[in-house]
Design a protein around this motif. Structure first.
Motif, PDB file in Angstrom:
ATOM      1  N   ASP A 137       0.787  -1.400   0.035  1.00  0.00           N
ATOM      2  CA  ASP A 137      -0.050   0.229   0.047  1.00  0.00           C
ATOM      3  C   ASP A 137       0.846   1.338  -0.021  1.00  0.00           C
ATOM      4  O   ASP A 137       0.498   2.272  -0.598  1.00  0.00           O
TER       5      ASP A 137
ATOM      6  N   LYS B 115      -7.191   0.075   4.195  1.00  0.00           N
ATOM      7  CA  LYS B 115      -5.788   0.293   3.541  1.00  0.00           C
ATOM      8  C   LYS B 115      -5.799   0.093   2.072  1.00  0.00           C
ATOM      9  O   LYS B 115      -5.424   1.122   1.237  1.00  0.00           O
ATOM     10  N   ARG B 116      -6.354  -0.872   1.618  1.00  0.00           N
ATOM     11  CA  ARG B 116      -6.476  -1.139   0.316  1.00  0.00           C
ATOM     12  C   ARG B 116      -7.424  -0.266  -0.443  1.00  0.00           C
ATOM     13  O   ARG B 116      -7.045   0.023  -1.543  1.00  0.00           O
TER      14      ARG B 116
ATOM     15  N   THR C 285      -5.679   2.953  -0.985  1.00  0.00           N
ATOM     16  CA  THR C 285      -4.529   2.853  -2.295  1.00  0.00           C
ATOM     17  C   THR C 285      -5.295   2.809  -3.763  1.00  0.00           C
ATOM     18  O   THR C 285      -4.530   3.679  -4.310  1.00  0.00           O
TER      19      THR C 285
END
Length: 309
Positions: free
Chosen positions: A84, A139-140, A143
């Motif tokens: 990330d 978090k993904r 990103t």
């Protein structure tokens, strides 16, 4: 054309890791590049983005030659790397604003873009949270949102759902389907065959640096494997060795092809009725009958043995 690769080669000394890859992406399609560890997927992506110089062949990214004009080409592309690489000291909003400035957006334009990106990522409630407070799925998604700051027409994603739980994977699939519906072009690598079947218009299977199959998921399945699969597992009443022993004795009578992996026999065939009737009379054995899928093709073409990087 978003991406055109012609006869791409890359070698390191005597080791050739990419061996003559050619492919092109059409606007608005999702294209998945599949392959075992060490097949050359990441090297291909690095060449496409201009981070690694090819040994031979040509690449056009968003109409620009790479690596000669890689910097300009990358400015037209959103990239979701394997890791990330978010700034842990910044909040969710600060991560988006900072990245937007890298792409040359004015402060006003970046600030106007953030609410839309937060909505896309489902992170409105986390706008002021710092990165360490986010789950892996959050978090993904952040990103992915970061890759969209400049509203690119092409997204390059390297294993976008690796390491995520099923709920997070399905949520990201939903986001990717939304991008495809908007007309975005997506080039992704993945180890998940179900992900490729769900998302990709076309796929290519890469092994030992070469493309060994390409087409729509249905075309690749139809071209490379029998249409029906019967999995056989469990104990075989009155015999030792379970499904493996049964397969050695009988699978060849009923299946066009079979494999034994661990405690399961995989029987591949066109017409399963006789096999299923036979198995119903074998005490202790259990069966799973299903259509062939992309994972079956992948394992047939690249093998079941583990690969080192």
């Amino acid at each position: 054309m978003p991406l055109l690769i012609e006869n791409l080669h890359k070698h390191y000394g005597e080791l050739e890791v990419v061996r003559g890859i050619s492919l092109q992406l059409q606007p608005g399609e999702c294209f998945a590049l599949l392959g075992p560890n060490g097949a050359g997927k990441t090297t291909t992506l690095r060449c496409v983005l201009g981070h690694t110089e090819p040994s031979a062949g040509s690449i056009e990214l968003c109409g620009l030659p790479v690596p000669a004009r890689a910097r300009e080409a990358r400015a037209k592309v959103g990239v979701v790397p394997q890791s990330d690489s978010l700034d842990p000291d910044f909040t969710v909003t600060e991560n988006l604003l900072t990245f937007a400035r890298y792409f040359g957006l004015s402060r006003e334009a970046a600030q106007a873009r953030v609410p839309e990106l937060l909505t896309f990522a489902g992170l409105e409630a986390k706008a002021e949270a710092k990165v360490p407070a986010l789950s892996g799925g959050m978090k993904r998604r952040l990103t992915m949102a970061r890759a969209l700051v400049a509203d690119p027409d092409l997204l390059i994603m390297d294993e976008p759902t690796t390491g995520l739980d099923p709920q997070a994977r399905h949520l990201i699939w939903d986001r990717l389907k939304g991008l495809i519906a908007q007309g975005k072009t997506i080039f992704l690598t993945t180890h998940f065959m179900d992900e490729a079947e769900r998302l990709a218009h076309r796929i290519a299977i890469l092994d030992r640096g070469q493309i060994i199959a390409m087409g729509t998921p249905r075309e690749v399945i139809a071209a490379h494997i029998e249409p029906q699969v019967v999995e056989v597992f469990g104990e075989w009443a009155g015999h030792e060795g379970g499904a493996a022993a049964w397969a050695a004795a009988h699978a060849g009578e009923y299946a066009q092809r079979f494999e034994v992996s661990g405690e399961t026999a995989f029987c591949y065939l066109e017409h399963p009725e006789a096999l299923l009737a036979h198995l119903a009379a074998q005490g202790g054995l259990r069966t799973l009958h299903r259509p062939a899928n992309l994972e079956d093709v992948f394992l047939k073409l690249t093998g079941r043995e583990m690969r080192d990087e």
